[in-house]
Design a protein around this motif. Structure first.
Motif, PDB file in Angstrom:
ATOM      1  N   LEU A  17      32.435   4.004  33.171  1.00  0.00           N
ATOM      2  CA  LEU A  17      32.177   5.200  33.100  1.00  0.00           C
ATOM      3  C   LEU A  17      30.965   5.621  32.013  1.00  0.00           C
ATOM      4  CD1 LEU A  17      35.219   7.134  34.164  1.00  0.00           C
ATOM      5  CD2 LEU A  17      33.102   7.063  35.519  1.00  0.00           C
ATOM      6  N   VAL A  18      31.234   4.741  30.750  1.00  0.00           N
ATOM      7  CA  VAL A  18      30.209   4.967  29.861  1.00  0.00           C
ATOM      8  C   VAL A  18      29.005   4.725  30.232  1.00  0.00           C
ATOM      9  CG1 VAL A  18      29.774   4.536  27.397  1.00  0.00           C
ATOM     10  CG2 VAL A  18      31.902   5.578  27.838  1.00  0.00           C
ATOM     11  N   LEU A  19      29.014   3.243  30.800  1.00  0.00           N
ATOM     12  CA  LEU A  19      27.753   2.638  31.154  1.00  0.00           C
ATOM     13  C   LEU A  19      27.016   3.481  32.342  1.00  0.00           C
ATOM     14  CD1 LEU A  19      25.833   0.516  31.136  1.00  0.00           C
ATOM     15  CD2 LEU A  19      27.094  -0.593  33.084  1.00  0.00           C
ATOM     16  N   GLY A  20      27.700   4.078  33.326  1.00  0.00           N
ATOM     17  CA  GLY A  20      27.157   4.892  34.290  1.00  0.00           C
ATOM     18  C   GLY A  20      26.551   6.212  33.656  1.00  0.00           C
ATOM     19  N   TYR A  21      27.457   6.743  32.630  1.00  0.00           N
ATOM     20  CA  TYR A  21      26.825   7.742  31.978  1.00  0.00           C
ATOM     21  C   TYR A  21      25.610   7.536  31.269  1.00  0.00           C
ATOM     22  CZ  TYR A  21      26.316  11.502  28.451  1.00  0.00           C
ATOM     23  OH  TYR A  21      25.782  12.640  27.578  1.00  0.00           O
ATOM     24  N   LEU A  22      25.355   6.443  30.716  1.00  0.00           N
ATOM     25  CA  LEU A  22      24.461   6.261  29.618  1.00  0.00           C
ATOM     26  C   LEU A  22      23.006   6.153  30.402  1.00  0.00           C
ATOM     27  CD1 LEU A  22      25.832   4.355  26.627  1.00  0.00           C
ATOM     28  CD2 LEU A  22      25.145   6.601  26.751  1.00  0.00           C
ATOM     29  N   LEU A  23      23.540   5.173  31.576  1.00  0.00           N
ATOM     30  CA  LEU A  23      22.169   4.659  32.578  1.00  0.00           C
ATOM     31  C   LEU A  23      21.446   5.958  32.857  1.00  0.00           C
ATOM     32  CD1 LEU A  23      23.435   1.305  33.936  1.00  0.00           C
ATOM     33  CD2 LEU A  23      21.618   1.619  32.191  1.00  0.00           C
ATOM     34  N   ALA A  24      22.377   7.038  33.427  1.00  0.00           N
ATOM     35  CA  ALA A  24      22.031   8.209  34.051  1.00  0.00           C
ATOM     36  C   ALA A  24      21.429   8.718  33.209  1.00  0.00           C
ATOM     37  CB  ALA A  24      23.193   8.836  34.768  1.00  0.00           C
ATOM     38  N   ARG A  25      21.799   8.933  31.846  1.00  0.00           N
ATOM     39  CA  ARG A  25      21.176   9.693  30.871  1.00  0.00           C
ATOM     40  C   ARG A  25      19.497   9.036  30.782  1.00  0.00           C
ATOM     41  NH1 ARG A  25      23.448  13.066  26.927  1.00  0.00           N
ATOM     42  NH2 ARG A  25      21.189  13.718  26.153  1.00  0.00           N
ATOM     43  N   MET A  26      19.390   7.731  30.930  1.00  0.00           N
ATOM     44  CA  MET A  26      18.271   7.154  31.062  1.00  0.00           C
ATOM     45  C   MET A  26      17.456   7.124  32.169  1.00  0.00           C
ATOM     46  SD  MET A  26      19.460   3.639  28.643  1.00  0.00           S
ATOM     47  CE  MET A  26      20.314   3.899  27.152  1.00  0.00           C
ATOM     48  N   GLY A  27      17.944   7.870  33.239  1.00  0.00           N
ATOM     49  CA  GLY A  27      17.075   8.088  34.380  1.00  0.00           C
ATOM     50  C   GLY A  27      17.242   6.929  35.368  1.00  0.00           C
ATOM     51  N   TRP A  79      43.126   9.373  30.568  1.00  0.00           N
ATOM     52  CA  TRP A  79      42.610  10.245  31.909  1.00  0.00           C
ATOM     53  C   TRP A  79      41.970  11.392  31.443  1.00  0.00           C
ATOM     54  CZ3 TRP A  79      48.133   9.923  31.374  1.00  0.00           C
ATOM     55  CH2 TRP A  79      48.679  10.704  31.086  1.00  0.00           C
ATOM     56  N   ASP A  80      42.346  12.080  30.321  1.00  0.00           N
ATOM     57  CA  ASP A  80      41.361  13.139  29.894  1.00  0.00           C
ATOM     58  C   ASP A  80      39.853  12.707  29.435  1.00  0.00           C
ATOM     59  OD1 ASP A  80      43.239  15.016  30.411  1.00  0.00           O
ATOM     60  OD2 ASP A  80      43.822  15.135  28.323  1.00  0.00           O
ATOM     61  N   PHE A  81      39.978  11.701  28.585  1.00  0.00           N
ATOM     62  CA  PHE A  81      38.692  10.900  28.149  1.00  0.00           C
ATOM     63  C   PHE A  81      37.832  10.547  29.540  1.00  0.00           C
ATOM     64  CE2 PHE A  81      36.301   7.032  27.216  1.00  0.00           C
ATOM     65  CZ  PHE A  81      35.376   7.732  26.337  1.00  0.00           C
ATOM     66  N   LEU A  82      38.259   9.800  30.451  1.00  0.00           N
ATOM     67  CA  LEU A  82      37.800   9.499  31.664  1.00  0.00           C
ATOM     68  C   LEU A  82      37.322  10.776  32.361  1.00  0.00           C
ATOM     69  CD1 LEU A  82      39.838   6.233  32.421  1.00  0.00           C
ATOM     70  CD2 LEU A  82      37.714   6.285  31.257  1.00  0.00           C
ATOM     71  N   ASN A  83      38.151  11.514  32.721  1.00  0.00           N
ATOM     72  CA  ASN A  83      37.698  12.964  33.421  1.00  0.00           C
ATOM     73  C   ASN A  83      36.611  13.255  32.708  1.00  0.00           C
ATOM     74  OD1 ASN A  83      39.386  13.068  35.740  1.00  0.00           O
ATOM     75  ND2 ASN A  83      41.090  13.508  34.561  1.00  0.00           N
ATOM     76  N   PHE A  84      36.501  13.537  31.543  1.00  0.00           N
ATOM     77  CA  PHE A  84      35.586  14.023  30.625  1.00  0.00           C
ATOM     78  C   PHE A  84      34.427  13.384  30.823  1.00  0.00           C
ATOM     79  CE2 PHE A  84      33.028  13.832  26.640  1.00  0.00           C
ATOM     80  CZ  PHE A  84      32.699  15.276  26.503  1.00  0.00           C
ATOM     81  N   MET A  85      34.284  11.935  30.697  1.00  0.00           N
ATOM     82  CA  MET A  85      32.964  11.395  30.960  1.00  0.00           C
ATOM     83  C   MET A  85      32.465  11.460  32.483  1.00  0.00           C
ATOM     84  SD  MET A  85      32.179  10.037  28.132  1.00  0.00           S
ATOM     85  CE  MET A  85      30.838   9.589  28.698  1.00  0.00           C
ATOM     86  N   ALA A  86      33.418  11.449  33.405  1.00  0.00           N
ATOM     87  CA  ALA A  86      32.938  11.623  34.585  1.00  0.00           C
ATOM     88  C   ALA A  86      32.307  12.973  34.946  1.00  0.00           C
ATOM     89  CB  ALA A  86      34.310  11.268  35.724  1.00  0.00           C
ATOM     90  N   SER A  87      32.884  13.945  34.310  1.00  0.00           N
ATOM     91  CA  SER A  87      32.418  15.048  34.628  1.00  0.00           C
ATOM     92  C   SER A  87      31.003  15.259  34.090  1.00  0.00           C
ATOM     93  CB  SER A  87      33.267  16.341  34.189  1.00  0.00           C
ATOM     94  OG  SER A  87      33.445  16.714  33.006  1.00  0.00           O
ATOM     95  N   GLU A  88      30.588  14.807  32.690  1.00  0.00           N
ATOM     96  CA  GLU A  88      29.627  14.848  31.869  1.00  0.00           C
ATOM     97  C   GLU A  88      28.426  13.947  32.787  1.00  0.00           C
ATOM     98  OE1 GLU A  88      28.480  16.399  29.148  1.00  0.00           O
ATOM     99  OE2 GLU A  88      30.583  17.287  28.845  1.00  0.00           O
ATOM    100  N   ALA A  89      28.958  12.789  33.407  1.00  0.00           N
ATOM    101  CA  ALA A  89      28.053  12.043  34.009  1.00  0.00           C
ATOM    102  C   ALA A  89      27.446  12.763  35.620  1.00  0.00           C
ATOM    103  CB  ALA A  89      28.668  10.757  34.518  1.00  0.00           C
ATOM    104  N   LYS A  90      28.529  13.360  36.197  1.00  0.00           N
ATOM    105  CA  LYS A  90      28.164  13.980  37.414  1.00  0.00           C
ATOM    106  C   LYS A  90      27.265  15.100  37.147  1.00  0.00           C
ATOM    107  CE  LYS A  90      32.809  13.256  39.601  1.00  0.00           C
ATOM    108  NZ  LYS A  90      34.200  13.950  39.833  1.00  0.00           N
ATOM    109  N   ALA A  91      27.024  15.595  36.096  1.00  0.00           N
ATOM    110  CA  ALA A  91      26.020  16.792  36.023  1.00  0.00           C
ATOM    111  C   ALA A  91      24.602  15.868  35.988  1.00  0.00           C
ATOM    112  CB  ALA A  91      26.194  17.289  34.546  1.00  0.00           C
TER     113      ALA A  91
END
Ligand SMILES: Cc1cc2nc3c(=O)[nH]c(=O)nc-3n(C[C@H](O)[C@H](O)[C@H](O)COP(=O)(O)OP(=O)(O)OC[C@H]3O[C@@H](n4cnc5c(N)ncnc54)[C@H](O)[C@@H]3O)c2cc1C
Length: 411
Positions: free
Chosen positions: A21-31, A109-121
């Motif tokens: 999830l962290v990799l997914g989030y960071l790559l998405a931040r990089m477009g 699960w709170d941490f993963l839900n948090f990362m998932a919701s940040e990434a989904k945006a």
């Protein structure tokens, strides 16, 4: 019969754990267009590591999302004690450690839900739950994607790069038949919970007794407890009445006397098999493995989540930079990720193996005699600079990675 559907993405991440999830989030931040596959329907799995250390807190700060993370229910841990046969000694102290002088205890699960919701945006991020990768797509000796199952039927995901973040039992690792160095572990861990009272000690405490060892983590109104047993002894232990186990717990921590009866059956005690291993090569053409899929960590120090996240940061920086500069992801790029992370992983695993062999094996083998505090530890524990060393290693690891925020796209 349902038909196989397919989709195309730039990076396909297999596994929605901390690394994925962290990799997914960071790559998405990089477009980067990224698709994360998670085999479960949610992140609500108990008895996973529940710690977020300084290196990850720094990452959250650098990404500008730490304030929102801080609003989640959590406890902060500032010291670690070891209790030798009734005598407690403070051996880890975060006071004075910068930039964050604590470990955050938060339900995973709170941490993963948090990362998932940040990434989904983020527009280039996609998360597919209940999607289990079962095989790779390989063409001309190059990984071109993965095959997966979903409740709707088979799914084919074609990608420029597959990143396996599917944990210690990684399917992708098995399918690729990558050689593994197994470092071994003398113990497995039994996990359970007991209520915590305000009058109980706070923080994290290791308890060592003759032939027994337990680690108690303060989770506010309950203790999360790891009881260490010799490797493979779990099945035999479970043939004994649960009352025998209750007594073993009380022998280590007498103030749990009344509460120990709340471990009513063996069903409430989960076994986690400890594995410590690492791949010799973290990549093949078209695929990279990180986190536990590349190197399963021992639970000692509770560093696995943060090591996995550090891999994700290194991978995002290298992949993001390669895509922005050259628009290709070749073997040189993947080798760079392994080169950045491997030395730190090896050093951490070496320390874990030393602790396993010198301390844990000795304690689990001991019969009858309570362990006493080694004189050198008693002396060293008097100095804060000494107590800061394990705190710094656990909090920040070796060779920590900082996310390259210059690669981030404007939101
Ligand atoms: C007993 C024990 C206690 C521990 N305690 C701690 C601790 O307190 N703190 C700490 O930092 N670390 C701890 N660890 C280590 C930590 O749990 C791991 O190092 C960490 O979770 C690794 O993260 P990861 O993202 O690489 O893999 P995982 O957390 O294992 O995540 C893998 C994800 O991939 C998914 N998945 C698996 N296969 C597939 C597939 N084929 N297709 C799609 N999805 C798939 C899984 O459902 C999971 O969500 C502990 C480990 C053990 C054994």
């Amino acid at each position: 019969m349902t038909e196989k559907t397919s989709l195309q993405t730039t990076v396909c991440v297999v596994g929605g754990g901390p690394a994925g999830l962290v990799l997914g989030y960071l790559l998405a931040r990089m477009g980067v267009e990224v698709t994360v596959l998670e085999k479960h329907a949610d992140f609500l799995r108990d008895f996973r590591g529940d710690t977020v250390h300084g290196s990850t807190l720094e990452l959250l700060r650098d990404c500008g999302i730490k304030q929102r993370f801080d609003a989640l229910p959590q406890q902060h841990l500032q010291e670690m004690c070891i209790n030798f046969g009734g005598e407690s000694l403070k051996l880890g102290d975060f006071q004075g450690v910068k930039p964050f002088d604590y470990i955050c205890l938060i339900a995973q699960w709170d941490f993963l839900n948090f990362m998932a919701s940040e990434a989904k945006a983020l527009p280039s991020f996609r998360l597919i739950m209940q999607c289990e990768a079962t095989d790779i797509i390989s063409e001309s000796e190059q990984v071109k994607g993965v095959l997966a199952t979903t409740p709707e039927g088979a799914l084919e995901i074609r990608a420029d790069l597959v990143v396996a973040c599917d944990g210690r039992s990684s399917t992708i690792r098995k399918v690729l038949k990558l050689p593994v160095t197994n470092l071994g572990a003398p113990m497995d861990v039994l996990w359970f919970r007991l209520p915590r009272k305000e009058t109980d000690p706070s923080g994290l405490e290791g308890r060592l007794g003759a032939g027994h060892m337990m680690v108690m983590i303060n989770r506010g109104d309950y203790w999360q407890i790891a009881y260490l047993v010799p490797k493979g002894s779990d099945a035999q232990l479970r043939t004994q009445p649960i009352t025998d186990f209750q007594q073993q717990v009380v022998a280590l921590v007498p103030y749990l006397q009344e509460r120990s009866a709340l471990i009513r059956s063996w069903d409430e005690v989960k076994t986690l098999v400890v594995t410590v291993d690492r791949l010799q090569r973290w990549h093949v053409p078209g695929a990279l493995l990180i986190g536990d899929a590349a190197h399963a960590m021992s639970p000692i120090g509770g560093v696995g989540i943060n090591m996995a996240i550090q891999d994700a940061v290194a991978a995002a920086n290298v992949i993001g930079r390669a895509l922005q500069a050259r628009h290709i992801l070749d073997e040189t790029t993947l080798t760079e990720v392994q080169n950045k992370r491997e030395a730190g992983v090896k050093r951490m695993q070496s320390l874990q193996v030393i602790a396993q062999n010198r301390v844990i094996s000795a304690v689990l083998r001991a019969k009858g005699k309570e362990p006493s505090v080694p004189l050198v530890l008693r002396w060293l524990a008097r100095f804060r600079w000494f107590r800061n060393i394990p705190a710094r290693i656990i909090g920040y690891g070796f060779g920590r990675e900082h996310v390259d925020t210059t690669l981030f796209k404007a939101k």
